[in-house]
Design an enzyme around this catalytic site. Structure first.
Site, PDB file in Angstrom:
ATOM      1  N   HIS A  22       0.832  -1.216   0.000  1.00 46.72           N
ATOM      2  CA  HIS A  22       0.000   0.000   0.000  1.00 46.72           C
ATOM      3  C   HIS A  22       0.861   1.258   0.000  1.00 46.72           C
ATOM      4  O   HIS A  22       0.378   2.340   0.311  1.00 46.72           O
ATOM      5  CB  HIS A  22      -0.938   0.016   1.222  1.00 46.72           C
TER       6      HIS A  22
HETATM    7  S1  FES Z   1       1.811  -0.523   3.305  1.00 50.70           S
HETATM    8 FE1  FES Z   1       0.179  -1.870   3.775  1.00 50.70          FE
HETATM    9  S2  FES Z   1       1.189  -3.688   4.393  1.00 50.70           S
HETATM   10 FE2  FES Z   1       2.791  -2.304   3.967  1.00 50.70          FE
END
Ligand code: FES
Length: 182
Positions: free
Chosen positions: A147
């Site tokens: 993410h």
């Molecule tokens: S940014 Fe969501 S698990 Fe690493």
């Protein structure tokens, strides 16, 4: 229980591989996966990763990172370059989402001195548990592609949804060049 594991530093072509003990069992990872998947790699890997592990730091060349499993979690041991150390130490801690000095993320050696060359962390993103990629991201440290979390050269969260720095596992120096994790 303490096991001494034969460690191998990463090389350019195997950056994202995890090296495990003694040649009896070795598990290869991919660029990104969640640690529960690591925990499912098989009984042999689980057994080898249980208890404590010893790591010979002298086998990790400057600029390289070793990855190992400890209690089902990836452990990153990075031999940082002088530039990476300087970058980590120059940060104004007050601007960090999870304020911590670089020194606070190190453990003293046998003489009581900190050795900033070696950074030891649990290599799990503090957002939803993916394994970040090294030497990546906007802060020259680690990048979590799940993410988009960016960690600096001290493993501190700098940008993205992860709330906390990558965790420092319990470890200690058993000699100038050997640490015991766990
Ligand atoms: S940014 Fe969501 S698990 Fe690493």
């Amino acid at each position: 229980m303490s096991e001494t594991l034969e460690t191998k530093p990463e090389d350019e072509g195997k950056r994202d591989f995890i090296f495990l003990a003694t040649g009896a069992a070795a598990a290869a990872g991919v660029a990104s996966f969640t640690w529960p998947l690591v925990a499912q790699m098989g009984k042999a890997a689980d057994t080898l990763a249980a208890g404590s592990i010893e790591i010979d730091l002298s086998k990790i060349a400057e600029g390289q990172q070793l990855k190992m499993l400890w209690r089902g979690k990836p452990i990153f041991v990075r031999h940082r370059t002088p530039a990476e150390i300087a970058e980590a130490e120059a940060v104004d801690v007050s601007i960090l989402p999870d304020p911590e000095t670089d020194d606070a993320r190190l453990v003293p050696g046998p003489t009581g001195e900190l050795n900033p060359a070696y950074l030891v962390m649990i290599g799990v993103c503090t957002h939803f548990g993916c394994v970040p990629v090294g030497e990546a991201g906007d802060y020259d440290g680690w990048y979590c592609p799940c993410h988009g979390s960016h960690y600096d050269t001290s493993g501190r969260i700098r940008k993205g949804p992860a709330p906390l720095n990558m965790t420092i596992p319990p470890y200690s120096y058993t000699s100038d060049n050997v640490i015991k994790v766990g």
